[in-house]
Write an enzyme that holds these catalytic residues in place. Structure first.
Site, short mmCIF file in Angstrom:
data_model
loop_
_atom_site.label_atom_id
_atom_site.label_comp_id
_atom_site.label_asym_id
_atom_site.label_seq_id
_atom_site.Cartn_x
_atom_site.Cartn_y
_atom_site.Cartn_z
N GLY A 47 -53.79 -13.85 -14.09
CA GLY A 47 -52.70 -12.91 -14.28
C GLY A 47 -52.26 -12.83 -15.73
O GLY A 47 -52.65 -13.64 -16.57
N GLN A 52 -47.16 -11.43 -23.14
CA GLN A 52 -48.31 -12.20 -23.62
C GLN A 52 -49.22 -11.38 -24.53
O GLN A 52 -50.04 -11.96 -25.25
CB GLN A 52 -49.13 -12.74 -22.44
CG GLN A 52 -48.39 -13.81 -21.65
CD GLN A 52 -49.26 -14.32 -20.52
OE1 GLN A 52 -49.35 -13.70 -19.48
NE2 GLN A 52 -49.92 -15.45 -20.74
N CYS A 97 -51.93 -21.75 -18.30
CA CYS A 97 -51.41 -20.48 -18.79
C CYS A 97 -52.22 -20.06 -20.01
O CYS A 97 -52.49 -20.90 -20.88
CB CYS A 97 -49.94 -20.63 -19.15
SG CYS A 97 -49.21 -19.15 -19.85
N LEU A 98 -52.59 -18.79 -20.07
CA LEU A 98 -53.34 -18.28 -21.23
C LEU A 98 -52.58 -18.47 -22.54
O LEU A 98 -53.17 -18.55 -23.60
CB LEU A 98 -53.64 -16.79 -21.05
CG LEU A 98 -54.64 -16.44 -19.94
CD1 LEU A 98 -54.62 -14.94 -19.67
CD2 LEU A 98 -56.03 -16.90 -20.33
N HIS A 139 -45.29 -17.29 -11.55
CA HIS A 139 -45.67 -17.59 -12.94
C HIS A 139 -45.48 -16.35 -13.84
O HIS A 139 -44.89 -16.46 -14.92
CB HIS A 139 -47.13 -18.07 -12.98
CG HIS A 139 -47.64 -18.41 -14.34
ND1 HIS A 139 -47.87 -19.71 -14.75
CD2 HIS A 139 -47.96 -17.63 -15.41
CE1 HIS A 139 -48.31 -19.70 -16.02
NE2 HIS A 139 -48.38 -18.43 -16.43
N GLU A 140 -45.99 -15.19 -13.41
CA GLU A 140 -45.93 -14.00 -14.27
C GLU A 140 -44.49 -13.48 -14.39
O GLU A 140 -44.08 -13.03 -15.47
CB GLU A 140 -46.86 -12.88 -13.76
CG GLU A 140 -48.33 -13.26 -13.59
CD GLU A 140 -48.97 -13.99 -14.76
OE1 GLU A 140 -48.50 -13.86 -15.91
OE2 GLU A 140 -49.94 -14.73 -14.51
N HIS A 143 -42.68 -15.36 -16.94
CA HIS A 143 -42.97 -14.92 -18.31
C HIS A 143 -41.98 -13.83 -18.75
O HIS A 143 -41.60 -13.77 -19.92
CB HIS A 143 -44.38 -14.33 -18.41
CG HIS A 143 -45.45 -15.34 -18.73
ND1 HIS A 143 -45.44 -16.12 -19.87
CD2 HIS A 143 -46.58 -15.69 -18.06
CE1 HIS A 143 -46.51 -16.90 -19.88
NE2 HIS A 143 -47.23 -16.66 -18.79
NI NI Z 1 -49.02 -17.59 -18.19
#
Ligand code: NI
Length: 169
Positions: A47, A52, A97-98, A139-140, A143
Site C-alpha cells: 500500500g 509518501q 513501511c516503504l 497503516h495507510e 499515514h
Molecule cells: Ni507505510
C-alpha cells in the site's frame, strides 16, 4: 503516469496531517495514477498513502499480493478521504513501511476493521475486513494522520533490522 521517489523518515511530510480532498479534479486523478505506478514499481509492495510521494492529501491505495486476492479484495483499491469507522479485537502483526526502509517491527493491530471513504468516481465505499487488508487500511490511514507504525511500537526490542524488504505498507 510517473514513478515518484518515496519519502522516507525523517521527512516532515510524513509527520503532518494530510488535507481532506474536496473535489476529485484532474490533479487528484493524476495523483492517483502516479501513486499506482509508484507502488507497482516496488516488488512485494502492499500500500501507499499520498504523503509518501510528497502530496499532503487524504488518498490511499492498497494492492494486495496475488495470494491474498479474492473476488472481494482483488486488484487495486483506491480510497479518497478514508476513515476507520469500527475496529474489533487486537492481534500482533509484523509490519514494514516503504518510508522506513531497512526495518520491520511487531505491533498490535485490530483483528478486523470497517473503513469507509470514496472511490475516484465519488462513489461511497465501505469495506469490512480482517487479515492483511485490515492491517493495510489501518497503516495507510495512519499515514494521513502523520502516524507511522513506529509510533505503535511498545519497545525498541520489537523493532528489527532487515536486509530485504518484504511486503512493505
Ligand atoms: Ni507505510
Amino acid at each position: 503516469m510517473t514513478v515518484l521517489p518515496i519519502r522516507t523518515i525523517p521527512d516532515p511530510i510524513l509527520m503532518r496531517k494530510a488535507k481532506r480532498v474536496r473535489i476529485v479534479d484532474d490533479s487528484i486523478k493524476k495523483l492517483i495514477s502516479d501513486m499506482l505506478e509508484t507502488l507497482h514499481a516496488v516488488p512485494g509492495r502492499v500500500g501507499l498513502a499520498a504523503p509518501q510521494i510528497g502530496i499532503s492529501q487524504r488518498v490511499i491505495i492498497i494492492s494486495l499480493p496475488s495470494e491474498e486476492n479474492d473476488e472481494e479484495k482483488g486488484g487495486d483499491i483506491v480510497i479518497i478521504n478514508p476513515e476507520i469507522v469500527k475496529r474489533f479485537g487486537k492481534r500482533p502483526v509484523d509490519e514494514g513501511c516503504l518510508s522506513v526502509p531497512g526495518y520491520r517491527g511487531e505491533i498490535k493491530r485490530a483483528e478486523s476493521v470497517t473503513a469507509k471513504g470514496r472511490d475516484q468516481n465519488g462513489k461511497e465505499i465501505r469495506i469490512k475486513t480482517g487479515g492483511l487488508l485490515a492491517q493495510a487500511l489501518e497503516h495507510e490511514i495512519d499515514h494521513l494522520n502523520g502516524t507511522l507504525y513506529l509510533d505503535h511500537l511498545e519497545g525498541t526490542n520489537n523493532l528489527r533490522r532487515i536486509e530485504l524488504e518484504e511486503a512493505p505498507l
